[in-house]
Motif scaffolding. Structure first.
Motif, PDB file in Angstrom:
ATOM      1  N   PHE A 129       0.864  -1.178   0.000  1.00  0.00           N
ATOM      2  CA  PHE A 129       0.000   0.000   0.000  1.00  0.00           C
ATOM      3  C   PHE A 129       0.906   1.234   0.000  1.00  0.00           C
ATOM      4  CE2 PHE A 129      -2.703  -3.360   1.264  1.00  0.00           C
ATOM      5  CZ  PHE A 129      -4.009  -2.964   0.995  1.00  0.00           C
ATOM      6  N   ARG A 166       0.011   1.348   6.525  1.00  0.00           N
ATOM      7  CA  ARG A 166       0.184   0.698   5.221  1.00  0.00           C
ATOM      8  C   ARG A 166       0.784  -0.695   5.380  1.00  0.00           C
ATOM      9  NH1 ARG A 166       1.658   6.020   4.548  1.00  0.00           N
ATOM     10  NH2 ARG A 166       3.859   5.638   4.179  1.00  0.00           N
ATOM     11  N   HIS A 219      -1.260  -4.180   4.358  1.00  0.00           N
ATOM     12  CA  HIS A 219      -0.631  -5.204   3.511  1.00  0.00           C
ATOM     13  C   HIS A 219      -0.738  -6.580   4.182  1.00  0.00           C
ATOM     14  CE1 HIS A 219       2.264  -6.854   0.632  1.00  0.00           C
ATOM     15  NE2 HIS A 219       2.887  -7.382   1.671  1.00  0.00           N
ATOM     16  N   CYS A 241      -2.915   0.682  -4.139  1.00  0.00           N
ATOM     17  CA  CYS A 241      -2.881  -0.645  -3.526  1.00  0.00           C
ATOM     18  C   CYS A 241      -2.325  -1.594  -4.590  1.00  0.00           C
ATOM     19  CB  CYS A 241      -4.275  -1.075  -3.097  1.00  0.00           C
ATOM     20  SG  CYS A 241      -5.128   0.167  -2.109  1.00  0.00           S
TER      21      CYS A 241
END
Length: 136
Positions: free
Chosen positions: A16, A58, A62, A119
């Protein structure tokens, strides 16, 4: 007034990625009031809006997505491009391929802690193409 532009985001590894500034730089001048619609032209990546300050968000996203949609499941029949192929398509469906963001005062009207994420769900992805439509 309606404007449309197409541009490519830099290729990135799986995960991400905060791309707000990269997108802002690729856009033409924004109207005082309007809407920006972003569409990613790929079936193995997505766009979302989330935390723009703490990079651990992030990392966690993930990990969550890799746990939700695992590689090498025995029931996958679509795996032409490797173990990450079908999971990438499923993750893209979950996240979505478009965003709509208000424009206020000639700027994207995101919340103070919001940023735009690419993404990336493939291990070895190329640059990703975005269509930006500005209505205002």
């Amino acid at each position: 007034m309606i404007q449309q532009t197409e541009f490519r985001l830099l290729a990135r590894r799986r995960g991400f990625h905060l791309v707000t500034e990269e997108i802002r730089k690729a856009l033409p001048s924004l109207p005082q009031v309007g809407v920006l619609h972003l569409f990613i032209k790929h079936s193995s990546a997505g766009l979302t809006i989330n935390e723009n300050n703490d990079p651990e968000v992030r990392v966690d996203l993930h990990a969550i997505f890799d746990r939700l949609v695992r590689e090498r499941e025995s029931y996958y029949t679509h795996n032409y491009e490797g173990d990450d192929d079908m999971p990438a398509h499923a993750k893209s469906t979950i996240v979505g391929v478009s965003l709509t963001i208000p424009i206020t005062g000639g700027k994207l009207n995101l919340g103070i802690w919001q940023g735009i994420y690419l993404c990336e769900f493939r291990n070895h992805a190329s640059a990703r193409t975005i269509v930006a439509t500005i209505i205002g």
